[in-house]
Design an enzyme around this catalytic site. Structure first.
Site, PDB file in Angstrom:
ATOM      1  N   GLY A  22       0.832  -1.286  -0.020  1.00 32.48           N
ATOM      2  CA  GLY A  22      -0.074  -0.045   0.151  1.00 32.48           C
ATOM      3  C   GLY A  22       0.876   1.238   0.015  1.00 32.48           C
ATOM      4  N   ARG A  70     -15.953 -15.178  -9.130  1.00 39.49           N
ATOM      5  CA  ARG A  70     -15.631 -13.890  -9.068  1.00 39.49           C
ATOM      6  C   ARG A  70     -16.615 -13.062  -8.957  1.00 39.49           C
ATOM      7  NH1 ARG A  70     -10.687 -12.329 -10.818  1.00 39.49           N
ATOM      8  NH2 ARG A  70      -9.939 -14.502 -11.435  1.00 39.49           N
ATOM      9  N   MET A 108      -4.878  -7.204  -6.514  1.00 43.65           N
ATOM     10  CA  MET A 108      -4.255  -8.219  -7.472  1.00 43.65           C
ATOM     11  C   MET A 108      -5.466  -9.153  -7.694  1.00 43.65           C
ATOM     12  SD  MET A 108      -1.196  -7.600  -7.911  1.00 43.65           S
ATOM     13  CE  MET A 108      -0.528  -8.876  -8.634  1.00 43.65           C
ATOM     14  N   HIS A 122      -0.740   1.078 -13.534  1.00 42.16           N
ATOM     15  CA  HIS A 122      -0.211  -0.226 -14.142  1.00 42.16           C
ATOM     16  C   HIS A 122       1.319   0.142 -14.146  1.00 42.16           C
ATOM     17  CE1 HIS A 122       0.555  -3.868 -15.883  1.00 42.16           C
ATOM     18  NE2 HIS A 122       0.918  -3.389 -17.058  1.00 42.16           N
ATOM     19  N   GLU A 138     -13.691  -3.616 -18.884  1.00 41.45           N
ATOM     20  CA  GLU A 138     -13.766  -4.926 -18.669  1.00 41.45           C
ATOM     21  C   GLU A 138     -12.794  -5.675 -19.287  1.00 41.45           C
ATOM     22  OE1 GLU A 138     -17.840  -6.376 -19.539  1.00 41.45           O
ATOM     23  OE2 GLU A 138     -18.565  -4.464 -18.484  1.00 41.45           O
ATOM     24  N   ASP A 169      -5.912  -4.032 -18.033  1.00 37.11           N
ATOM     25  CA  ASP A 169      -5.033  -2.790 -18.207  1.00 37.11           C
ATOM     26  C   ASP A 169      -5.275  -2.201 -19.535  1.00 37.11           C
ATOM     27  OD1 ASP A 169      -3.885  -3.453 -15.701  1.00 37.11           O
ATOM     28  OD2 ASP A 169      -2.373  -4.837 -16.611  1.00 37.11           O
TER      29      ASP A 169
HETATM   30  C1  GRF Z   1       2.519  -1.231  -8.000  1.00 37.67           C
HETATM   31  O1  GRF Z   1       3.447  -1.249  -8.695  1.00 37.67           O
HETATM   32  C2  GRF Z   1       1.213  -0.853  -8.897  1.00 37.67           C
HETATM   33  O2  GRF Z   1       1.650  -0.021 -10.065  1.00 37.67           O
HETATM   34  C3  GRF Z   1       0.800  -2.341  -9.060  1.00 37.67           C
HETATM   35  O3  GRF Z   1       0.860  -2.931  -7.926  1.00 37.67           O
HETATM   36  C4  GRF Z   1       1.971  -2.157  -7.187  1.00 37.67           C
HETATM   37  C5  GRF Z   1       1.622  -1.878  -5.734  1.00 37.67           C
HETATM   38  O4  GRF Z   1       2.293  -1.377  -5.008  1.00 37.67           O
HETATM   39  N1  GRF Z   1      -0.570  -2.298  -9.656  1.00 37.67           N
HETATM   40  P1  GRF Z   1       2.009  -0.535  -3.660  1.00 37.67           P
HETATM   41  O5  GRF Z   1       1.309  -1.895  -2.709  1.00 37.67           O
HETATM   42  O6  GRF Z   1       1.158   0.432  -3.795  1.00 37.67           O
HETATM   43  O7  GRF Z   1       3.126  -0.423  -2.960  1.00 37.67           O
END
Ligand code: GRF
Length: 227
Positions: free
Chosen positions: A22, A75, A100, A119, A152, A155
């Site tokens: 985070g 999901r 994720m 991303h 949908e 990325d």
């Molecule tokens: C980042 O690199 C973001 O681009 C990817 O996940 C990572 C999250 O990093 N989607 P953090 O948990 O905010 O440090």
């Protein structure tokens, strides 16, 4: 980013979705504390109970809760629970920050053009996981990060802000990821701020920004630099 605010509009009612450390969440919290972003962070949700970002949120007095995706059969079931949780906190904008999980149409349609993601590549290059590794292996001279509205696909949603970083010959995944992370922490609060200021409009697959800030400098970035 200057500390200019837009007092006419209320703070955006924001939820941040995480799965890990985070640090982007922290950047959003910090931008809010500095007055650069008017956000009411109503909730942080993680699909992993042990995510460091949950503790980070609680330290700042932000409600934080785990919603374990393994407790749901599909999901869509998970997304329905997520939508209910976000609605119960009257969330307006959702920021995925290292979340994720691929969102199903259940979630995407509940918050149309109101879910952002970041991303660690210059979309549409290197979608999916391990984008920094893919960039190193491909041999690109530049990579970066992208904040976009979640659609949908994976990325591939309308792009709000991108930042470019050089890739060097001796980079590995970790070094490149660290260089990109620094820029993530700058552009994510900025993208949310543009939303809060009411300056983003999605038409088709493009995002139009009102009062688009321009610099009077058309020089290109070239890597390696010209002699
Ligand atoms: C980042 O690199 C973001 O681009 C990817 O996940 C990572 C999250 O990093 N989607 P953090 O948990 O905010 O440090």
């Amino acid at each position: 980013m200057s500390a200019k605010e837009s007092p006419a509009r209320p703070p955006v009612k924001l939820a941040v979705l995480i799965s890990g450390e985070g640090t982007n969440l922290q950047a959003i919290i910090d931008a809010t504390s500095r007055g650069e972003l008017r956000a009411d962070i109503r909730l942080v949700v993680s699909n992993k109970a042990g995510a460091g970002g949950l503790e980070r949120a609680r330290r700042h007095g932000i409600p934080a809760q785990a919603l374990d995706h393994r407790q749901f059969v599909t999901r869509e079931d998970f997304d329905r629970a997520l939508v209910a949780t976000l609605n119960s906190h009257e969330v307006e904008l959702v920021a995925c920050a290292g979340f994720m999980r691929i969102l199903s149409p259940v979630m995407v349609r509940a918050f149309p053009n109101r879910i952002m993601n970041i991303h660690p590549a210059l979309c549409p290059a290197f979608p999916g996981v391990n984008a920094q590794k893919a960039a190193c292996e491909y041999g690109v001279r530049f990579s970066g990060c992208t904040v976009f509205f979640v659609g949908e696909g994976v990325d591939d949603g309308p792009i709000i802000v991108q930042a470019v970083v050089p890739v060097y010959p001796d980079d590995d995944e970790a070094r490149l990821a660290a260089r990109i992370h620094v820029q993530e922490h700058r552009i994510y609060p900025y993208a949310i701020r543009l939303y809060q200021e009411g300056r983003l409009e999605v038409r088709g697959r493009k995002v139009f920004i009102s009062d688009f800030p321009t610099v009077h400098n058309s020089s290109a970035a070239i890597n390696p630099p010209l002699p």
